[in-house]
Scaffold this active site. Structure first.
Site, PDB file in Angstrom:
ATOM      1  NE  ARG A   1      -1.229  -0.600   4.802  1.00  0.00           N
ATOM      2  CZ  ARG A   1      -2.136  -1.032   5.649  1.00  0.00           C
ATOM      3  NH1 ARG A   1      -3.408  -0.978   5.341  1.00  0.00           N
ATOM      4  NH2 ARG A   1      -1.770  -1.520   6.811  1.00  0.00           N
TER       5      ARG A   1
ATOM      6  CG  ASP B   1       5.035 -19.100  15.840  1.00  0.00           C
ATOM      7  OD1 ASP B   1       4.789 -18.761  14.667  1.00  0.00           O
ATOM      8  OD2 ASP B   1       6.124 -18.867  16.396  1.00  0.00           O
TER       9      ASP B   1
ATOM     10  CD  GLU C   1      12.783 -18.218  18.802  1.00  0.00           C
ATOM     11  OE1 GLU C   1      13.459 -17.765  17.880  1.00  0.00           O
ATOM     12  OE2 GLU C   1      11.558 -18.043  18.894  1.00  0.00           O
TER      13      GLU C   1
ATOM     14  CG  ASP D   1       6.688 -25.804   7.527  1.00  0.00           C
ATOM     15  OD1 ASP D   1       7.688 -25.162   7.862  1.00  0.00           O
ATOM     16  OD2 ASP D   1       6.089 -26.561   8.294  1.00  0.00           O
ATOM     17  CG  HIS D   2      10.811 -21.200   6.870  1.00  0.00           C
ATOM     18  ND1 HIS D   2       9.798 -20.609   7.569  1.00  0.00           N
ATOM     19  CD2 HIS D   2      11.822 -21.361   7.730  1.00  0.00           C
ATOM     20  CE1 HIS D   2      10.198 -20.411   8.802  1.00  0.00           C
ATOM     21  NE2 HIS D   2      11.411 -20.851   8.940  1.00  0.00           N
TER      22      HIS D   2
ATOM     23  CG  ASP E   1      -6.571  -1.568   0.259  1.00  0.00           C
ATOM     24  OD1 ASP E   1      -6.578  -2.785   0.577  1.00  0.00           O
ATOM     25  OD2 ASP E   1      -6.963  -0.670   1.020  1.00  0.00           O
TER      26      ASP E   1
ATOM     27  CE  LYS F   1       8.609 -16.579  20.453  1.00  0.00           C
ATOM     28  NZ  LYS F   1       9.605 -16.526  19.371  1.00  0.00           N
TER      29      LYS F   1
ATOM     30  CG  HIS G   1       8.095 -24.545  11.709  1.00  0.00           C
ATOM     31  ND1 HIS G   1       7.820 -24.313  10.381  1.00  0.00           N
ATOM     32  CD2 HIS G   1       8.199 -23.338  12.284  1.00  0.00           C
ATOM     33  CE1 HIS G   1       7.778 -23.011  10.168  1.00  0.00           C
ATOM     34  NE2 HIS G   1       7.992 -22.393  11.307  1.00  0.00           N
TER      35      HIS G   1
ATOM     36  CE  LYS H   1       5.611 -19.231  10.844  1.00  0.00           C
ATOM     37  NZ  LYS H   1       6.224 -19.677  12.022  1.00  0.00           N
TER      38      LYS H   1
ATOM     39  CE  LYS I   1      15.102 -23.715   8.894  1.00  0.00           C
ATOM     40  NZ  LYS I   1      15.939 -22.619   8.409  1.00  0.00           N
TER      41      LYS I   1
HETATM   42  N1  NAP Z   1       8.653 -11.790   8.889  1.00  0.00           N
HETATM   43  C1  NAP Z   1       9.064 -13.026   8.922  1.00  0.00           C
HETATM   44  O1  NAP Z   1      10.235 -13.346   9.162  1.00  0.00           O
HETATM   45  C2  NAP Z   1       8.084 -14.154   8.658  1.00  0.00           C
HETATM   46  C3  NAP Z   1       8.531 -15.487   8.824  1.00  0.00           C
HETATM   47  C4  NAP Z   1       7.668 -16.533   8.512  1.00  0.00           C
HETATM   48  C5  NAP Z   1       6.397 -16.241   8.060  1.00  0.00           C
HETATM   49  N2  NAP Z   1       5.975 -14.939   7.934  1.00  0.00           N
HETATM   50  C6  NAP Z   1       4.633 -14.703   7.423  1.00  0.00           C
HETATM   51  O2  NAP Z   1       4.733 -13.906   6.258  1.00  0.00           O
HETATM   52  C7  NAP Z   1       3.639 -13.022   6.173  1.00  0.00           C
HETATM   53  C8  NAP Z   1       4.160 -11.600   6.061  1.00  0.00           C
HETATM   54  O3  NAP Z   1       4.847 -11.266   7.241  1.00  0.00           O
HETATM   55  P1  NAP Z   1       5.632  -9.907   7.407  1.00  0.00           P
HETATM   56  O4  NAP Z   1       6.356  -9.996   8.692  1.00  0.00           O
HETATM   57  O5  NAP Z   1       6.404  -9.574   6.190  1.00  0.00           O
HETATM   58  O6  NAP Z   1       4.401  -8.852   7.551  1.00  0.00           O
HETATM   59  P2  NAP Z   1       4.462  -7.297   7.355  1.00  0.00           P
HETATM   60  O7  NAP Z   1       5.834  -6.788   7.638  1.00  0.00           O
HETATM   61  O8  NAP Z   1       3.312  -6.732   8.114  1.00  0.00           O
HETATM   62  O9  NAP Z   1       4.206  -7.108   5.784  1.00  0.00           O
HETATM   63  C9  NAP Z   1       2.952  -7.025   5.206  1.00  0.00           C
HETATM   64  C10 NAP Z   1       2.939  -5.859   4.228  1.00  0.00           C
HETATM   65  O10 NAP Z   1       1.641  -5.790   3.658  1.00  0.00           O
HETATM   66  C11 NAP Z   1       1.189  -4.433   3.747  1.00  0.00           C
HETATM   67  N3  NAP Z   1      -0.249  -4.356   3.832  1.00  0.00           N
HETATM   68  C12 NAP Z   1      -1.043  -4.625   4.905  1.00  0.00           C
HETATM   69  N4  NAP Z   1      -2.326  -4.436   4.587  1.00  0.00           N
HETATM   70  C13 NAP Z   1      -2.365  -4.059   3.286  1.00  0.00           C
HETATM   71  C14 NAP Z   1      -3.410  -3.741   2.386  1.00  0.00           C
HETATM   72  N5  NAP Z   1      -4.715  -3.761   2.744  1.00  0.00           N
HETATM   73  N6  NAP Z   1      -3.096  -3.406   1.127  1.00  0.00           N
HETATM   74  C15 NAP Z   1      -1.811  -3.358   0.727  1.00  0.00           C
HETATM   75  N7  NAP Z   1      -0.759  -3.639   1.542  1.00  0.00           N
HETATM   76  C16 NAP Z   1      -1.048  -3.986   2.799  1.00  0.00           C
HETATM   77  C17 NAP Z   1       1.824  -3.940   5.024  1.00  0.00           C
HETATM   78  O11 NAP Z   1       1.808  -2.546   5.066  1.00  0.00           O
HETATM   79  P3  NAP Z   1       1.798  -1.813   6.522  1.00  0.00           P
HETATM   80  O12 NAP Z   1       3.161  -2.032   7.077  1.00  0.00           O
HETATM   81  O13 NAP Z   1       1.506  -0.398   6.175  1.00  0.00           O
HETATM   82  O14 NAP Z   1       0.721  -2.461   7.321  1.00  0.00           O
HETATM   83  C18 NAP Z   1       3.212  -4.531   4.918  1.00  0.00           C
HETATM   84  O15 NAP Z   1       4.067  -3.737   4.133  1.00  0.00           O
HETATM   85  C19 NAP Z   1       2.795 -13.287   7.400  1.00  0.00           C
HETATM   86  O16 NAP Z   1       1.780 -14.188   7.064  1.00  0.00           O
HETATM   87  C20 NAP Z   1       3.755 -13.922   8.367  1.00  0.00           C
HETATM   88  O17 NAP Z   1       3.095 -14.766   9.286  1.00  0.00           O
HETATM   89  C21 NAP Z   1       6.801 -13.904   8.217  1.00  0.00           C
END
Ligand code: NAP
Length: 507
Positions: free
Chosen positions: A53, A247, A228, A189-190, A95, A353, A252, A160, A194
């Site tokens: 967005r 989680d 961890e 499922d990363h 959006d 954790k 996993h 996930k 691995k």
């Molecule tokens: N981060 C990790 O290491 C990790 C690891 C394993 C799995 N995951 C999974 O991966 C997914 C993403 O995680 P993340 O940590 O990357 O989340 P995040 O940082 O919140 O990224 C989501 C992105 O989508 C944007 N967004 C939210 N609502 C929106 C909308 N209506 N229209 C357009 N854009 C929108 C957010 O913008 P805003 O910031 O403005 O809200 C943000 O930039 C999740 O399902 C999470 O469970 C993440």
């Protein structure tokens, strides 16, 4: 001598990342794409379109990436390679809830196809909060972006967590299936990506000496540990909703169990492997409320000291966490599998954790030798340990086997020694891969082996649903029940002690 694997370049496609400005994209997906490009595994006609967005155009997005990418890729970053490839990254603001965004996306993709001379294959990667998975899939379907035709494929990768209980997982599967066929859906499922998890399969099924003793006749118990030292960090709002059971266990640890416990598949095809995984998951004895109380342990960390280092606060004192939070940061389970192979062999799963270390491993604890002929020579039979095979997933990926050897000297004493195999000693790629490289590459190639099928997801939720229900009905009274820097609540040790076992502590 180190060996490198040689693989073919993946077919050309446009990879569309929803959530392009998010954490996962920056920390994992873009570095994974970069690593794939540096290993020459991506076609020169692969392009990436990010959607988020934040208002900006492709040029501004590339500039942002230019500033950040080297720190995310870390060692191995090659500026020249990046400069040569950054032009294939595009950005579209939109959006996720707005149908108009998908019409624009359709046009945008045609443009990108033309510019990159790409063949019109699309891989949609949903790196978004889970609440958007269903919405995005539905809107893609409505915009005609999920339909495959003229040899052009459409695939969707779902991150996930997949649902937060059995009912929501079923609902999400149903929603996805209204727009995409099962063969188009890649539930990530990363852990399955691995190297070492895949190596468990290679170890089991390509070595003639392993399978004959991979069963209840020789194995006493199996331990799967993913722990961890970090606390909740900046994931408070997610973790308050999820907890360790959702989680880690659903996502996993059960995936690792399915690889350790499955029967040898007939072939290396995705469905042959996933059929066997689902069979072993289905054979796990279901929990009833009584078994939840006896065989499922939950914990939440209190304050404490990590190693010789810093004092850290309790989970309930972390920013964004409720002062009476019932969320568990530790889970230990004892699972029994009703099959000829595993009858009577407990599988102990543990995740937590603020543990003393950060590691993931599978321990195959073999039984004692049937006849202890040294018994008379040694004080106690216990002094002779049984063989232990440790499959290390992270860090220091590898395999080690503990066995007994005679201590040199005139007296007859036996001591445990260890044979070690470290990935790094033999192969080149293990340092850089996070698992995402393999999964993105496989998805581009149409290989779903390492992704979860709808039935797998639902079976995992079926297994943990009674635990969620009992834990909800009986809020924890003793939280916090373990100190940061310890190995979790006493009940987790008692879970094994009851069977005459104890958790292996990584050395
Ligand atoms: N981060 C990790 O290491 C990790 C690891 C394993 C799995 N995951 C999974 O991966 C997914 C993403 O995680 P993340 O940590 O990357 O989340 P995040 O940082 O919140 O990224 C989501 C992105 O989508 C944007 N967004 C939210 N609502 C929106 C909308 N209506 N229209 C357009 N854009 C929108 C957010 O913008 P805003 O910031 O403005 O809200 C943000 O930039 C999740 O399902 C999470 O469970 C993440």
């Amino acid at each position: 001598m180190k060996q490198a694997s040689h693989t073919l370049t993946a077919p050309a496609a446009v990879i569309v990342i929803f959530g392009a400005a998010g954490d996962l994209t920056k920390r994992k997906l873009l570095p994974a794409l970069f690593n794939l490009a540096s290993q020459k595994l991506l076609s020169s006609k692969v392009a990436m379109v990010g959607i988020d967005r934040v208002e900006m155009d492709s040029e501004a997005y590339r500039q942002n990436l230019n500033q950040e990418i080297s720190s995310f890729v870390g060692k191995g970053f090659d500026q020249k390679l990046w400069d040569a490839n950054v032009g294939r990254a595009y950005y579209m603001s939109g959006d996720f809830r707005n149908a108009e965004s998908y019409k624009q996306l359709k046009e945008f993709l045609l443009e990108v196809d033309r510019e990159q001379e790409a063949p019109g294959n699309y891989l949609f990667y949903l790196a978004t909060p889970p609440s958007f998975f269903g919405v995005i899939a539905t809107e893609l379907g409505k915009a005609g972006l999920s339909q495959e035709s003229d040899g052009q494929w459409r695939r969707i990768i779902i991150e996930k967590p997949f649902g937060r209980d059995l009912e929501s997982a079923r609902e999400l599967n149903a929603t996805l299936h209204r727009s995409f066929a099962e063969h188009q859906i890649y539930r990530i499922d990363h852990y399955l990506g691995k190297e070492t998890v895949q190596n468990i399969m290679a170890y089991r099924f390509s070595n003639g000496t392993v399978e004959p003793i991979w069963n209840h006749r020789y194995i006493d118990n199996v331990q799967i540990t993913v722990v961890e030292s970090l606390g909740v960090e900046d994931r408070a709002s997610y973790y308050e909703e999820a907890g360790a059971l959702r989680d880690m266990i659903v996502n996993h640890l059960l995936a690792v169990l399915s690889v350790v416990g499955m029967e040898p598949p007939n072939s290396f095809s995705a469905d042959a492997i996933r059929d066997e995984q689902i069979k072993v998951l289905r054979a796990i004895q279901p929990f009833d409320p009584q078994r939840v109380l006896s065989d499922a342990v939950r914990g939440q960390y209190g304050g404490g000291r990590m190693g010789k280092g810093d004092d850290v606060c309790a989970y309930r004192d972390e920013p964004g966490i409720a002062e009476d939070s019932p969320s568990e940061t530790f889970v230990a389970l004892k699972l029994m599998i009703d099959s000829w192979r595993w009858a009577g062999v407990p599988f102990y799963l543990r995740t937590g954790k603020r543990m003393p270390g950060r590691y993931s491993e599978v321990v195959i604890q073999y039984k004692h030798a049937p006849n202890m002929m040294f018994r008379g020579a040694l004080e106690r039979r216990k002094d002779i340990g049984s063989n232990q095979l440790v499959l290390r997933i992270q860090p220091n990926e590898g395999i080690s086997m503990e066995f007994n050897a005679k201590v040199p000297g005139t007296a007859f004493n036996v001591s445990q020694v260890r044979m070690d195999f470290d990935y790094d000693d033999y192969f080149d790629e293990s340092n850089t891969a996070s698992g995402y490289e393999t999964l993105i590459y496989d998805c581009l190639c149409g290989d779903a082996t390492l992704f979860k099928r709808a039935d797998n997801i639902e079976v995992c939720w079926e297994l943990v649903q009674p635990i969620l229900d009992v834990w909800k009905a009986l809020p924890p009274r003793s939280f916090p029940n373990y100190a940061s820097g310890s190995w979790g609540p006493e009940a987790a040790d008692e879970l094994l002690a009851r069977d005459g076992n104890d958790w292996r502590v990584a050395k």
